[in-house]
Design a protein around this motif. Sequence first.
Motif, PDB file in Angstrom:
ATOM      1  N   GLY A   1       1.573   4.448  -3.200  1.00 28.78           N
ATOM      2  CA  GLY A   1       1.670   5.895  -3.048  1.00 28.78           C
ATOM      3  C   GLY A   1       0.764   6.453  -1.978  1.00 28.78           C
ATOM      4  O   GLY A   1       0.457   7.637  -1.972  1.00 28.78           O
ATOM      5  N   ALA A   2       0.306   5.609  -1.057  1.00 33.22           N
ATOM      6  CA  ALA A   2      -0.595   6.082  -0.012  1.00 33.22           C
ATOM      7  C   ALA A   2       0.144   6.939   1.004  1.00 33.22           C
ATOM      8  O   ALA A   2       1.315   6.715   1.275  1.00 33.22           O
ATOM      9  CB  ALA A   2      -1.232   4.886   0.697  1.00 33.22           C
ATOM     10  N   THR A   3      -0.546   7.931   1.580  1.00 32.41           N
ATOM     11  CA  THR A   3       0.050   8.758   2.635  1.00 32.41           C
ATOM     12  C   THR A   3       0.083   7.946   3.927  1.00 32.41           C
ATOM     13  O   THR A   3      -0.687   6.993   4.080  1.00 32.41           O
ATOM     14  CB  THR A   3      -0.810  10.010   2.886  1.00 32.41           C
ATOM     15  OG1 THR A   3      -2.123   9.567   3.236  1.00 32.41           O
ATOM     16  CG2 THR A   3      -0.874  10.886   1.654  1.00 32.41           C
ATOM     17  N   PRO A   4       0.963   8.337   4.880  1.00 28.81           N
ATOM     18  CA  PRO A   4       0.999   7.612   6.165  1.00 28.81           C
ATOM     19  C   PRO A   4      -0.367   7.611   6.844  1.00 28.81           C
ATOM     20  O   PRO A   4      -0.775   6.613   7.434  1.00 28.81           O
ATOM     21  CB  PRO A   4       2.019   8.396   6.990  1.00 28.81           C
ATOM     22  CG  PRO A   4       2.878   9.073   5.981  1.00 28.81           C
ATOM     23  CD  PRO A   4       2.013   9.353   4.791  1.00 28.81           C
TER      24      PRO A   4
ATOM     25  N   ILE B   1       0.828  -1.197   0.000  1.00 25.87           N
ATOM     26  CA  ILE B   1       0.000   0.000   0.000  1.00 25.87           C
ATOM     27  C   ILE B   1       0.869   1.256   0.000  1.00 25.87           C
ATOM     28  O   ILE B   1       0.549   2.248  -0.649  1.00 25.87           O
ATOM     29  CB  ILE B   1      -0.993  -0.045   1.177  1.00 25.87           C
ATOM     30  CG1 ILE B   1      -2.095  -1.048   0.820  1.00 25.87           C
ATOM     31  CG2 ILE B   1      -1.592   1.316   1.460  1.00 25.87           C
ATOM     32  CD1 ILE B   1      -2.902  -1.532   1.964  1.00 25.87           C
ATOM     33  N   ARG B   2       2.013   1.178   0.692  1.00 25.61           N
ATOM     34  CA  ARG B   2       2.953   2.313   0.581  1.00 25.61           C
ATOM     35  C   ARG B   2       3.431   2.444  -0.853  1.00 25.61           C
ATOM     36  O   ARG B   2       3.568   3.545  -1.373  1.00 25.61           O
ATOM     37  CB  ARG B   2       4.155   2.092   1.498  1.00 25.61           C
ATOM     38  CG  ARG B   2       3.905   2.523   2.931  1.00 25.61           C
ATOM     39  CD  ARG B   2       5.101   2.173   3.788  1.00 25.61           C
ATOM     40  NE  ARG B   2       6.289   2.945   3.442  1.00 25.61           N
ATOM     41  CZ  ARG B   2       7.523   2.577   3.752  1.00 25.61           C
ATOM     42  NH1 ARG B   2       7.724   1.451   4.401  1.00 25.61           N
ATOM     43  NH2 ARG B   2       8.550   3.318   3.410  1.00 25.61           N
TER      44      ARG B   2
ATOM     45  N   ARG C   1      -3.329   7.563   5.505  1.00 22.51           N
ATOM     46  CA  ARG C   1      -4.184   6.565   4.877  1.00 22.51           C
ATOM     47  C   ARG C   1      -3.753   5.165   5.307  1.00 22.51           C
ATOM     48  O   ARG C   1      -4.580   4.321   5.638  1.00 22.51           O
ATOM     49  CB  ARG C   1      -4.071   6.717   3.360  1.00 22.51           C
ATOM     50  CG  ARG C   1      -5.043   5.841   2.604  1.00 22.51           C
ATOM     51  CD  ARG C   1      -4.868   5.978   1.089  1.00 22.51           C
ATOM     52  NE  ARG C   1      -5.915   5.226   0.412  1.00 22.51           N
ATOM     53  CZ  ARG C   1      -7.000   5.771  -0.090  1.00 22.51           C
ATOM     54  NH1 ARG C   1      -7.194   7.077  -0.018  1.00 22.51           N
ATOM     55  NH2 ARG C   1      -7.912   5.014  -0.671  1.00 22.51           N
TER      56      ARG C   1
END
Lengths: 537, 274, 307
Positions: free
Chosen positions: B172-175, B168-169, B177
């Motif tokens: 491109g997910a933000t921390p 998920i990182r 999220r």
Amino acid sequence: MSTAPSVLKIDGLTVALPEGGDRRYAVEAVSLSIHAGEMLCLVGESGSGKSVTAQAVIGMLPPSLRVVGGTLRLEGTTLPPQRHRAFERLRGPRIAMVFQDAAASLDPVQRVGRQIEEVLEIHGFGGRSARRQRALALIGAVRLPDPERVFKAYPHQLSGGQCQRIVIAIALALDPVLLIADEPTTALDVTTQAEILKLFAELQAARGAAALFITHDMGVVAEIADRVAVMRVGRIVETGTRDEVLNRPQHPYTRQLLAAARATGDRRPRQTSQPILEADGVTRIYRERSGLFASREVHAVKNVSLRLRRRQTLGVVGESGSGKSTLARCLLRLEPIDGGRVLFEGQDMTHRSERELRALRQRIQVVLQDPFSALDPRQRVGDAVAEGLIIHGASRSAALSRAREFLAMVGLSEQAAERFPHEFSGGQRQRICIARALVLEPEVLIADEPVSSLDVSIQAQLIELFTELQRRIGFAMLFITHDLRLAAAICDEIMVMRGGEVVEHGPPADVLGNPQQAYTQQLVAAAPGGLGIRDAA
Amino acid sequence: MPWTVRLALGFTILFVLFALFGELLTPHDFRSASLLKRFEAPSWLGGDPAYLLGTDEKGRDLLARLVVGARISLVVAIIGTVIGAVIGSLLGLLAAARRGFTEAAIMAAVDVQASLPIIVVALFVLAVFDNSFWLLLLLIGLTGWEIYARLVRGATLSAKEQGYALAIRALGATPGRLYLRHILPNVLSVSLVQFTVNLPLTILLETALSFLGLGVQPPLTSLGQIMSEGRDRLLTSWWLTIIPGLMIFLLAFSISLIGDWLRDRLDPTLRGAR
Amino acid sequence: MIRFVVLRSLRALITMLLAVTLVFMFLRLSGDPAAALAPPDVGQEVIDQYRAKMGLDRPLPVQYANYVASLASGDFGYSIHTGRPALGLFLERLPNTLVLGGAALAIALVVGIPIGVVAALNRDSPIDRGVMAFSVFAFAMPNFFFGLVVILIGALVFGIFFGGAAGPASLGTVLAPALTLGLASMGAFARFARSSMLETLNKPFMIAAEARGVPRGRRLLRHAGPNAAIPLVTLIGLSLGALIAGSVVTEQVFAWPGVGQLLVRSVATRDIAVVQFLVLAVALTMTLTNLLVDLLYLAIDPRIRAR
């Protein structure tokens, strides 16, 4: 050899599964016999019933599994009923077993020497000093250096391969007539695996024991088997000598297993194209605390350079601990880099902030080894696949319909989107992970051991899927594996890693056919069945 | 669902209904004293028929007092448990997400709490400050926060290493999220299970403090306080202590049974966890 | 390994320092600490002396340093009501509490661990379900209620009154309160022993031992036992907290003249000097025990020792 009496004779063994399982019998009408000095390999994938067969022979079927038919005979005498106390006198002196996870099958709080002595003691072998002598001799026989020191070691102080040697020593302690080995090398590195196989086969032959060797790996079969029995969903589909089964397989399933094991590197390098992802001397250091204030630096990745070109596949091959997964994380910038540069389309990404990287992430995607942990267990599959698109600005409905398209493309049904990950098998989950990565239409896909946790026949299907999707979508792929055969089959170029460093680099034909480095030669030689190049012909 | 759990669930529902609507069972107010009716035995033991469960030393209706006591004990236990769960879980998540100094500070606080039984902390604070209902609620809310913090931190650290967190990182997910949408829901089951372990503990803490006369103060009452008042008459008017005591025990017992069952259902691997 | 010992001891020290700091902060918030800690029935000039000695006119950090220094020199303050030093009051009652706690721990261990092991060996049998039900019962049973029931039954059925232990503690008088205090730990030990044993029984090395023909009795005694016992060490630390907390209530119920009773009385009478000392004593005991448990774990588990 066929005139010698059978040590083990199984006749029509049928074992019932508990009600409500996916099939009625774990093992159905299995018959086989093994002579003294003979090695029979029982081959099959997980769930084929091969371990259940072994458990039945040693009288240790779990109570939930019932023998409903057939007979088991050891040297002509019928074996006691399952879990009967009479088995205690057979296990050790007559039948011995070697398990898959050697370290776990030794008592962690007892010295290994004591554990060898124990089996001698309970079966009434000699006096105290005789037992000690025997234990030391056995440690020597399995070729562990310095038996006195090993004798006093705890299991955790030994490596996996050394533990397996101890377990073999315990199995041989009372010269049993039948040795059972259940995937004894699966948990080991390729090079260790080869040594253990050799040791096991030699000791078995020297002592004239009959051996039932359980494996899923046709390469292992090619290496050590005298005869082979192939199992599938509880039944034996084919038996024969090694030569017959490997070279003239009758059953389609056997052919499928062999094909998966024999895939060879006949791919021609494609036309060179622009590099899209480059590493230039990438280094990653872990600090391990050793003393109170001292710390030791471990180079997980040391000065690795690579160039991945558009639409090409670069294989990174190495054993566990060689740094290949760390390299993948560095390239993805999910792990800090301690030295060197990572370039994407020629632009330096090494020092980009997390925020700057976010937009770029949709262009480099990843598929991980373990499909069971790679999906959020509480997220519907459709949402999981759509999430990347939503993160990068798509509307939910558009993202979901796109996700459905890609799920179909990887071979899953329409309804899959509504379900949760736990409802899928390992192979299906890996397809979901592939869809999640590819829905973003990345230019680079990093696949970190994407098939190594799956059964051989599923592996073949997934590899096919990878190559087909690559042709259709046109991404470049960094394919990480410990399996030289596999890398040779699908890669344009191969890099061999050891201890964080690249030791060999070139087209598959060169790396495998003409390895320059000692380590690569060892890897090539160690791969069971010799990469299909020199197998039992 | 095994019959024991059904029974436990049945009792818990009954207890809650009693605490909410029990006043309908008695005409008396829980504060109204009557010196002529002191230590009246329950009506079914030959006492005054107007008092189903008898009266206490001031001639107050025990049934009416039990309704209020049950209500207060229940409210204090639930709110207290929620406070502990929220504070502990968030601190645990924060420690695992931030690492470094934040983590060290939170874990040092956890160590301190772990070296002081909550009842000792509560007694100390009650000796220093004036007792008030809100202070009591806060103290009871501290029960077991350090356990949530430890469990959630551990679960978050291992969730961070799971493939899905990495994948998920990589999307491109933000921390925010990653932690709130993916990791928190996955570690929440740990907190939920601990909640059912902690709820009986907070019930026991509140009733114990009230029993010692240091918890809920008159004119309010709680099951522990009722027991404390009836204690001196144990041998003659046993119902004053035994009935509220049984109520506390059965409630704690029922919730523990339900909790055990939930724990086995939710996560069988959790059983060995501390 | 030395590194582990040093770091772990350091952590214990930090924990203790933080506990002292916390107590200091609460004392400061409570009003006038000099009046609280000075001997009672003394004139204003003595309190002023105390205030000067504690440096209450000085900045907060200096006060804190003075507080820590006086603790370190063994000056823990005086009881308001008796005028005696807090330490003396504590030491006077400590033997009673140790007797009670020791008896409770012994009962809990001797009963709890065997029934837990028996439950594990008879998994899913009525015995197992009975032991599990007992452990939930023991966990949920309020000790003040259980104690009162014991007193009631003792009085009504046996004609013995357990409720007021006058005179020195003896085996007879300690039994009822010890059972009351040990009940919760007994349940916890049973549950913990059961799960530890079950976990060990399912380990591959147990299956491997069976496959070598090791008889069941020997497998349990030589292999399962030692492996399952290692995690039980942590129970000592866990149960200590439960015993301390439980003794506060149990001593009150049985009028047992121990430290717990002293604590409750001091809180009720706002004898802050005694309370703060008892809180620090509990913190020190627990911190040291947890430290010892971790070191003991290190000593008996060869896997950890190697690190």
